[in-house]
Design a protein around this motif. Structure first.
Motif, PDB file in Angstrom:
ATOM      1  N   GLU A 133      -1.623  -6.514   0.641  1.00  0.00           N
ATOM      2  CA  GLU A 133      -2.581  -5.427   0.789  1.00  0.00           C
ATOM      3  C   GLU A 133      -4.017  -5.847   0.510  1.00  0.00           C
ATOM      4  OE1 GLU A 133      -3.252  -2.380  -2.523  1.00  0.00           O
ATOM      5  OE2 GLU A 133      -1.190  -3.027  -2.745  1.00  0.00           O
ATOM      6  N   PRO A 147      -4.694   6.622   7.125  1.00  0.00           N
ATOM      7  CA  PRO A 147      -5.788   5.703   7.472  1.00  0.00           C
ATOM      8  C   PRO A 147      -5.315   4.503   8.289  1.00  0.00           C
ATOM      9  CG  PRO A 147      -5.322   5.572   5.126  1.00  0.00           C
ATOM     10  CD  PRO A 147      -4.523   6.706   5.674  1.00  0.00           C
ATOM     11  N   LEU A 148      -4.107   4.022   8.013  1.00  0.00           N
ATOM     12  CA  LEU A 148      -3.605   2.885   8.787  1.00  0.00           C
ATOM     13  C   LEU A 148      -3.384   3.274  10.244  1.00  0.00           C
ATOM     14  CD1 LEU A 148      -1.085   1.307   6.267  1.00  0.00           C
ATOM     15  CD2 LEU A 148      -3.423   0.586   6.772  1.00  0.00           C
ATOM     16  N   ALA A 207       1.123   8.981   2.548  1.00  0.00           N
ATOM     17  CA  ALA A 207      -0.254   9.268   2.966  1.00  0.00           C
ATOM     18  C   ALA A 207      -1.000   7.998   3.382  1.00  0.00           C
ATOM     19  CB  ALA A 207      -1.010   9.969   1.849  1.00  0.00           C
ATOM     20  N   ALA A 208      -0.503   6.841   3.030  1.00  0.00           N
ATOM     21  CA  ALA A 208      -1.144   5.590   3.436  1.00  0.00           C
ATOM     22  C   ALA A 208      -1.072   5.401   4.944  1.00  0.00           C
ATOM     23  CB  ALA A 208      -0.479   4.408   2.736  1.00  0.00           C
ATOM     24  N   LEU A 209      -0.143   6.079   5.599  1.00  0.00           N
ATOM     25  CA  LEU A 209      -0.014   5.935   7.046  1.00  0.00           C
ATOM     26  C   LEU A 209      -1.153   6.607   7.799  1.00  0.00           C
ATOM     27  CD1 LEU A 209       3.822   6.444   7.453  1.00  0.00           C
ATOM     28  CD2 LEU A 209       2.528   4.305   7.356  1.00  0.00           C
ATOM     29  N   LEU A 263       0.818  -1.207   0.000  1.00  0.00           N
ATOM     30  CA  LEU A 263       0.000   0.000   0.000  1.00  0.00           C
ATOM     31  C   LEU A 263       0.859   1.267   0.000  1.00  0.00           C
ATOM     32  CD1 LEU A 263      -2.973   0.876   0.135  1.00  0.00           C
ATOM     33  CD2 LEU A 263      -2.733   0.954   2.604  1.00  0.00           C
ATOM     34  N   ILE A 264       2.008   1.223   0.642  1.00  0.00           N
ATOM     35  CA  ILE A 264       2.879   2.405   0.717  1.00  0.00           C
ATOM     36  C   ILE A 264       3.388   2.770  -0.677  1.00  0.00           C
ATOM     37  CG2 ILE A 264       5.005   3.311   1.711  1.00  0.00           C
ATOM     38  CD1 ILE A 264       3.617   2.708   4.125  1.00  0.00           C
ATOM     39  N   TYR A 265       3.633   1.779  -1.534  1.00  0.00           N
ATOM     40  CA  TYR A 265       4.117   2.073  -2.879  1.00  0.00           C
ATOM     41  C   TYR A 265       3.026   2.733  -3.713  1.00  0.00           C
ATOM     42  CZ  TYR A 265       8.125  -0.869  -1.852  1.00  0.00           C
ATOM     43  OH  TYR A 265       9.247  -1.399  -1.299  1.00  0.00           O
ATOM     44  N   GLN A 266       1.769   2.411  -3.465  1.00  0.00           N
ATOM     45  CA  GLN A 266       0.674   2.966  -4.260  1.00  0.00           C
ATOM     46  C   GLN A 266       0.250   4.343  -3.765  1.00  0.00           C
ATOM     47  OE1 GLN A 266      -2.456   0.118  -4.330  1.00  0.00           O
ATOM     48  NE2 GLN A 266      -1.304  -1.351  -5.553  1.00  0.00           N
ATOM     49  N   MET A 267       0.130   4.524  -2.449  1.00  0.00           N
ATOM     50  CA  MET A 267      -0.366   5.780  -1.900  1.00  0.00           C
ATOM     51  C   MET A 267       0.734   6.669  -1.341  1.00  0.00           C
ATOM     52  SD  MET A 267      -3.823   4.652   0.085  1.00  0.00           S
ATOM     53  CE  MET A 267      -4.064   6.270   0.752  1.00  0.00           C
TER      54      MET A 267
END
Length: 98
Positions: free
Chosen positions: A54, A13-14, A9-11, A2-6
């Motif tokens: 993911e 919601p996580l 900013a993925a952190l 998910l970090i590679y895609q978003m």
């Protein structure tokens, strides 16, 4: 992942999901209510699995179901705390029947 895609900013919601899991786990630690423990631990397990795969985060029976349960137990606890036992107030214009 998910970090590679978003990106970073993925952190956001996580981190929110992890905060909800910690809240449920702390409620379990203070009350011993097993459903709260299941919700908190279940979200943490799905998040850990989602770091490596993911699809685990976005499958409906995975994170969505566990977060629904987490919201249910947190909301239940909030509603239980809101119930306050009070003395009944006397009726203002009470007239006994004769």
């Amino acid at each position: 992942m998910l970090i590679y895609q978003m990106g970073i900013a993925a952190l956001v919601p996580l981190g929110f999901y992890f905060a909800m899991a910690l809240k449920a786990w702390r409620l379990y630690a203070s009350s011993g209510y097993l459903t709260q423990g299941l919700a908190g631990f279940g979200v943490m397990v799905v998040l850990l699995n989602g770091l490596f795969q993911e699809e685990a985060l976005f499958a409906p029976p995975a994170l969505g179901l566990m977060l629904s349960l987490t919201g249910l137990v947190i909301g239940s606890r909030i509603r239980m705390q809101a119930v306050v036992v009070r003395e009944p107030e006397p009726l203002a214009h009470y007239q006994p029947a004769t």
